[in-house]
Design a protein around this motif. Structure first.
Motif, PDB file in Angstrom:
ATOM      1  N   ARG A   1      30.964 -19.182 -60.124  1.00  0.00           N
ATOM      2  CA  ARG A   1      30.588 -18.025 -60.249  1.00  0.00           C
ATOM      3  C   ARG A   1      30.849 -17.585 -58.846  1.00  0.00           C
ATOM      4  O   ARG A   1      30.511 -16.393 -58.447  1.00  0.00           O
ATOM      5  N   ARG A   2      31.586 -18.386 -57.718  1.00  0.00           N
ATOM      6  CA  ARG A   2      32.219 -18.754 -57.231  1.00  0.00           C
ATOM      7  C   ARG A   2      32.984 -19.475 -55.888  1.00  0.00           C
ATOM      8  O   ARG A   2      33.434 -20.077 -56.913  1.00  0.00           O
TER       9      ARG A   2
ATOM     10  N   GLU B   1      43.296 -12.720 -53.924  1.00  0.00           N
ATOM     11  CA  GLU B   1      42.976 -13.308 -54.779  1.00  0.00           C
ATOM     12  C   GLU B   1      41.859 -13.284 -55.693  1.00  0.00           C
ATOM     13  O   GLU B   1      42.032 -13.191 -56.819  1.00  0.00           O
TER      14      GLU B   1
ATOM     15  N   ARG C   1      39.358 -11.205 -54.707  1.00  0.00           N
ATOM     16  CA  ARG C   1      39.175  -9.584 -54.237  1.00  0.00           C
ATOM     17  C   ARG C   1      39.754  -9.309 -56.199  1.00  0.00           C
ATOM     18  O   ARG C   1      38.745  -8.665 -57.447  1.00  0.00           O
ATOM     19  N   ALA C   2      40.669 -10.051 -56.489  1.00  0.00           N
ATOM     20  CA  ALA C   2      40.993  -9.025 -57.902  1.00  0.00           C
ATOM     21  C   ALA C   2      40.344  -9.859 -59.043  1.00  0.00           C
ATOM     22  O   ALA C   2      40.504  -9.048 -59.817  1.00  0.00           O
ATOM     23  N   ALA C   3      39.854 -11.161 -58.992  1.00  0.00           N
ATOM     24  CA  ALA C   3      39.530 -11.860 -60.160  1.00  0.00           C
ATOM     25  C   ALA C   3      37.780 -11.805 -59.769  1.00  0.00           C
ATOM     26  O   ALA C   3      37.330 -12.636 -60.547  1.00  0.00           O
ATOM     27  N   SER C   4      36.953 -10.729 -59.278  1.00  0.00           N
ATOM     28  CA  SER C   4      35.776 -10.829 -58.769  1.00  0.00           C
ATOM     29  C   SER C   4      35.053 -11.792 -58.541  1.00  0.00           C
ATOM     30  O   SER C   4      33.922 -12.052 -58.835  1.00  0.00           O
ATOM     31  N   LEU C   5      35.614 -12.487 -57.739  1.00  0.00           N
ATOM     32  CA  LEU C   5      35.397 -13.968 -57.250  1.00  0.00           C
ATOM     33  C   LEU C   5      34.499 -13.759 -56.023  1.00  0.00           C
ATOM     34  O   LEU C   5      35.553 -14.060 -54.983  1.00  0.00           O
ATOM     35  N   PRO C   6      33.462 -14.079 -55.465  1.00  0.00           N
ATOM     36  CA  PRO C   6      32.004 -13.643 -54.297  1.00  0.00           C
ATOM     37  C   PRO C   6      32.766 -15.152 -53.422  1.00  0.00           C
ATOM     38  O   PRO C   6      33.733 -16.375 -54.570  1.00  0.00           O
TER      39      PRO C   6
ATOM     40  N   GLU D   1      35.065  -7.244 -47.254  1.00  0.00           N
ATOM     41  CA  GLU D   1      34.831  -6.995 -48.582  1.00  0.00           C
ATOM     42  C   GLU D   1      34.355  -8.466 -50.349  1.00  0.00           C
ATOM     43  O   GLU D   1      35.373  -8.959 -49.891  1.00  0.00           O
ATOM     44  N   GLY D   2      33.064  -9.331 -50.545  1.00  0.00           N
ATOM     45  CA  GLY D   2      32.991  -9.608 -51.160  1.00  0.00           C
ATOM     46  C   GLY D   2      32.800 -10.760 -50.740  1.00  0.00           C
ATOM     47  O   GLY D   2      32.755 -11.969 -51.147  1.00  0.00           O
TER      48      GLY D   2
END
Length: 108
Positions: A46-47, A75, A77-82, A102-103
């Motif tokens: 999840r993160r 990286e 952000r590109a993986a949508s990983l908080p 961001e994120g």
């Protein structure tokens, strides 16, 4: 008195590459085949938690840590990983570069 600007270049001209050493759970900043900085992390589904950033003392002031931070955040952000920030250096870096937040979760 003349000053030769070539003697005052800030940091080596060679580019810094960043690689993920997942076995060691760290990102490594590499210049000329030598690891000049690391960012230790813990990753879950999840993160990613950014725990600590270290720059080789011989390479401080050359932007090594900033390259690590920018690359790791991009990286994630590109993986949508908080990203959970635990590293004090990264917290202060984000205060100077709020556009990169961001994120990012600074406090859990």
């Amino acid at each position: 008195m003349t000053i030769d600007l070539e003697d005052h270049v800030h940091g080596p001209e060679e580019a810094i590459a960043v690689r993920d050493n997942s076995v060691a759970e760290r990102y490594e900043a590499v210049r000329g085949g030598e690891v000049v900085g690391i960012m230790i992390y813990e990753r879950s589904r999840r993160r990613i938690e950014l725990v600590h950033t270290v720059t080789d003392p011989a390479h401080r002031g050359e932007g090594v840590a900033s390259v690590l931070v920018r690359t790791v955040l991009a990286e994630a952000r590109a993986a949508s990983l908080p990203v959970l920030v635990i590293c004090p250096f990264l917290e202060s870096w984000l205060q100077r570069h709020p556009e990169q937040a961001e994120g990012v979760i600074v406090d859990d």
